[in-house]
Every structure is written in structure tokens, then in C-alpha cells.
Design an enzyme around this catalytic site. Structure first.
Site, mmCIF file in Angstrom:
data_model
loop_
_atom_site.group_PDB
_atom_site.id
_atom_site.type_symbol
_atom_site.label_atom_id
_atom_site.label_comp_id
_atom_site.label_asym_id
_atom_site.label_seq_id
_atom_site.Cartn_x
_atom_site.Cartn_y
_atom_site.Cartn_z
ATOM 1 N N ASP A 1 28.282 15.137 -47.613
ATOM 2 C CA ASP A 1 28.280 15.959 -48.507
ATOM 3 C C ASP A 1 29.503 15.285 -49.735
ATOM 4 O OD1 ASP A 1 28.825 18.156 -50.345
ATOM 5 O OD2 ASP A 1 29.612 19.486 -48.810
ATOM 6 N N ASP B 1 23.970 16.663 -54.031
ATOM 7 C CA ASP B 1 25.067 16.148 -53.307
ATOM 8 C C ASP B 1 25.252 16.321 -51.978
ATOM 9 O OD1 ASP B 1 25.499 18.746 -53.544
ATOM 10 O OD2 ASP B 1 27.762 18.466 -54.043
ATOM 11 N N GLU B 2 24.302 16.758 -51.227
ATOM 12 C CA GLU B 2 24.152 17.066 -49.577
ATOM 13 C C GLU B 2 22.895 16.706 -49.051
ATOM 14 O OE1 GLU B 2 25.699 21.069 -47.496
ATOM 15 O OE2 GLU B 2 24.950 21.183 -49.591
#
Length: 479
Positions: free
Chosen positions: A11, A105-106
Site C-alpha cells: 500500500d 496504489d495497492e
């Protein structure tokens, strides 16, 4: 269930805001808030400095401004965020063929399948190298969780924030999960959370103690059994590579309610065009056209129409969206409009002008499923200068919009690899100032220039000692 912590969850830390701080030296160490800047805008991401002041994602922007009046408030640059995300995801795919992106973003990574980890020590070593590589390539930090299941790996990465690494040893999951809120479990949203609270269940341990039979009685068969399994740390979901998009959509929230029916129709037509552009950019088409309308009283309606086959024809999508609008009462005003396409395919069916019979279907809206708003303004006759977006001056070089209003635009001239820059204010129609592509955070030597601002040296052009005042800017990011 695995016996080693070889599932990784990555993350990126405060991703949008961190990208802005990495791009803009003057914002490093300062509170930064990214999101919709209008009266009805919401926070997309807040930097950790802004979070310390109480600002949170999904918070109304007006509330954020009250909590952090001196923060930098910037419109998102989604295209730029995607380019950085692609570099991160490419690095993950070097570790394993099984990478499951959850957002820009993950992502989850199966390190065991990639043969880079087989026990806790090798998994930790891979994670340490990954975080170092991401920092070197982008200048950004990432938090990583390692565990024997996806659920626990995600919880571990949350515990690692910011910029940390947490490994959960198999066999210790129940002790970790027990005292946590029931909301940490997958599938426990607001509605399920309310059901559990009414039954006196607040923590994961209380879910486990309630037993499977009681959860089935409260929530139904499939949901109750799945929740009991998660609460007892049994999560056998595999990492699934390249999850396919289920829909493509765009939406806008309006600063002032739209009352004029003609204006509403024009907005729907414009949104349909943007939606088709996204479809074509992704090489997709779709069969089901969806219209979303949020009224003045926050009531949200969706209408959908399914075509005979998939299309990416803007005329077909616009006409379908217009028909759907005909079935919606907009009396009293409209706060939000959205157009989406689902039932995606990678081909089109040409003869779609005879639409499927039957009226529009009405469904309840589900919050949180909307496509991210576009960061860039629609093309128009008059240039708009959006706070946070990139510009280039014919003499002064690259910079970014710090604020605009009253016919003026305030620009800070700086580069990602330089020092905090100076500020100048120009007339909004100054011919020497143009929108520009973002400069890369870190660029390999062989990377070609991404904009004409790349011709300027790494040192910004010298500015006069007396700066133009920026007090006329309607929305500045300087305290």
C-alpha cells in the site's frame, strides 16, 4: 491455508498527496490535500501532515479547509498518478506472475508462486528489496504486510503505515484479529456493521464467539459462513492476477444544483462522450449503459439500458443516456450526474442502432463504486488554470498552478529535482504560459522529454527579486 507468510500486500503511503509532495519541493513536510476543490468537493487523499490535523479521505472539502486552513489544496492529476502506479506494478510483476492490483496504489503479490520467497526470512528479504526499489524509482514510500492470507496481509500493511513492514507469523492470526473492530473484516460494511452492533457484536473476537449458526441467522447463509471463516482467520482466497474491470464510468458533482433541463441534458451528453473516450483508451466496449442522478435531496437513482451487443460508438452511448434521462424526474435540482458502461468486452458489434426492447431498469445506488473524477477540465474556449496542475512558461520554464481567480493565475516555478521555487502571478490569458505535461519524479537518462519544459535546465530560471503579489488568487496553496 499456508504455513509461511508468502502473501504480500503493498500500500503506497498517502499516494496522491505523496506524489504531489515529491513533484513540488515547496510542499514537502507541509499538509497537502488532494480532491475536488469546489464547494461540494471531497478529499481524495490527505498527506500525513494533514491527517495530523484531522483531515481524512472522503471528508467534505469544506470541512477539511476548516480543520487545515493553511494546507495546500490541489486538484488530482490522475493521468500522472497512473504512470507512477504502472512503474510500481511493473516492479511487483518482476517478483511474481500473480499480482492482484486493487487500485492505483495497492496490490497483493503471491511471492511463493514467484519463487522469491518460501519462508518468513526470504519473504522479508523480498519485501525490504521491493520497498527500496520503489523509493529509488519514484521517491515514494510504501507500507508492506506479509502473512499467510490476503486478509491478514492487508491488515498487516495497515499496521505498518507509514513506511513500514510488518510480518504476521502463521498461527498468531487469531490473537492479532481478536481485539480489532469487526469493520476490519472483508464484507463488513455499514449495513452489516449495523446488524452486528444491534446484536451486541463489535469486535472480531465477538464474531468468532457468536458462532457460525448465529451469524447465519443474522446475515444469511453465504454471508454468515464467510464472515465466521474470516473471524477465525480462515481465508483461502487466492491472489488473482489482472482482475478485469467490470465497468467504466465518469461523473461530476456540481457546485450549484442544476435546475435547467436543457443544461442537464447537455451535461449527460458531455459525460457520455468522456465515458466513451475512456472505453476506447482501454480498448473496450460495453453492452449496458448506466445513468446516475443524485438529486437536490441526496436521493440517488440509477437507470440502465442493455443493448443487443457491445459498442464503443459515442452516438449510441449518448442516445442511450438521453433516453435514460427521459425517465428521471430532475425537478428540484441535480447535484451529481454520471454515465457508465458495463458488460465490457474487447470487441464491438457494429449494428447497434436498433436498441433492445423494454424500458430502463431502476436500481438502488451503492456508494463508493464510482469511477474517480477526471482531474483535467473539459476543453473550453477560455483556458482554466487548476490548482496543482502543471504549466510551462516560455522564459521561466516549468511550474505548477498555485491559485487562480479574478483573471489572474499564480504559478510556483520549481522542479521535482530542485529546491522550493519562487512565485509569480500572471494574467490568465498570458500567451507565454501554457498547460504542460508533468515532469517525471525520477527519469532514466534515456527517457525522452515528456514536455517542452524538459528543454530547461534542472535549475529554474532566475526570477526578479520583487515577486508579483498573489493575493488576488482565489485558491492558493501557500499559507
Amino acid at each position: 491455508m499456508r504455513t509461511e507468510p508468502t502473501i504480500l500486500h503493498l500500500d503506497m503511503d498517502a499516494f496522491f498527496a505523496s506524489v504531489e509532495q515529491a513533484s513540488k519541493p515547496s510542499l514537502r513536510g507541509r499538509p497537502v490535500v488532494v480532491g475536488g476543490l469546489g464547494p461540494r468537493g471531497v478529499v481524495a487523499t490527505a498527506s500525513y501532515e494533514a491527517r495530523a490535523l484531522g483531515v481524512r479521505s472522503a471528508m467534505p472539502m469544506a470541512q477539511a479547509r476548516r480543520l487545515a486552513p493553511h494546507a495546500a489544496y490541489l486538484a488530482p492529476r490522475f493521468a500522472f498518478y497512473r504512470t507512477i502506479s504502472e512503474r510500481v506494478m511493473a516492479r511487483l510483476r518482476e517478483l511474481s506472475p500473480l499480482v492482484e492490483p486493487l487500485s492505483l496504489d495497492e496490490a497483493f503479490v503471491d511471492l511463493e508462486v514467484g519463487a522469491v520467497a518460501w519462508n518468513a526470512a526470504s519473504a522479508r528479504e523480498a519485501a525490504v528489496g521491493l520497498r527500496a526499489d520503489i523509493r529509488a524509482a519514484t521517491g515514494l514510500t510504501a507500507s508492506v504486510g506479509l502473512a499467510a492470507s490476503k486478509m491478514v496481509a492487508k491488515i498487516a500493511s495497515e499496521k505498518a503505515k507509514p513506511d513500514g513492514l510488518v510480518v504476521i507469523t502463521p498461527g498468531t492470526e487469531r490473537a492479532l484479529l481478536g481485539p480489532l473492530s469487526a469493520r476490519v473484516l472483508p464484507g463488513v460494511g455499514p449495513a452489516t456493521g449495523d446488524h452486528l452492533r444491534r446484536a451486541g457484536i463489535h469486535t472480531v473476537d465477538e464474531i468468532a464467539r457468536a458462532g457460525e449458526a448465529e451469524l447465519v441467522r443474522l446475515l444469511g447463509g453465504a454471508h454468515g459462513r464467510a464472515l465466521f471463516a474470516m473471524a477465525t482467520a480462515r481465508d483461502e482466497r487466492p491472489v488473482t492476477a489482472d482482475r478485469e474491470a467490470k465497468s467504466v464510468s465518469v461523473e461530476d458533482t456540481y457546485d450549484v444544483d442544476l435546475h435547467d433541463r436543457t443544461r442537464v441534458a447537455l451535461e449527460v451528453r458531455r459525460l457520455a462522450g468522456r465515458c466513451v473516450h475512456r472505453l476506447r483508451t482501454a480498448g473496450l466496449s460495453g453492452r449496458t449503459i448506466v445513468l446516475k442522478v443524485r438529486r437536490y435531496d441526496f436521493a440517488t437513482l440509477t437507470r440502465s439500458e442493455t443493448l443487443r451487443g457491445p459498442t464503443d460508438d459515442p452516438t449510441v452511448v449518448r442516445e442511450a443516456a438521453a433516453r435514460l434521462l427521459d425517465s428521471v424526474d430532475t425537478t428540484g435540482g441535480v447535484r451529481l450526474l454520471g454515465v457508465g458502461v458495463s458488460g465490457l468486452a474487447d470487441y464491438t458489434q457494429e449494428d447497434l442502432f436498433a436498441q433492445a426492447a423494454g424500458g430502463p431498469e431502476q436500481t438502488e445506488d451503492e456508494e463508493g463504486g464510482a469511477e474517480e473524477p477526471d482531474g483535467a477540465p473539459e476543453p473550453a474556449g477560455e483556458r482554466r488554470w487548476v490548482p496543482g496542475h502543471d504549466v510551462c512558461h516560455a522564459v521561466l520554464g516549468p511550474g505548477w498552478v498555485q491559485g487562480s481567480g479574478l483573471g489572474r493565475v499564480t504559478v510556483r516555478f520549481e522542479r521535482p529535482d530542485g529546491e522550493p521555487g519562487r512565485v509569480r502571478t500572471f494574467l490568465a490569458d498570458d500567451p507565454a504560459l501554457e498547460p504542460a505535461e508533468p515532469l517525471p519524479l525520477t527519469a532514466p537518462a534515456a527517457t525522452p522529454p515528456s514536455s517542452r519544459c524538459s528543454q530547461f535546465s534542472s535549475e529554474p530560471a532566475s526570477l526578479p527579486n520583487s515577486e508579483s503579489g498573489s493575493s488576488d488568487a482565489a485558491d492558493t496553496s501557500s499559507p
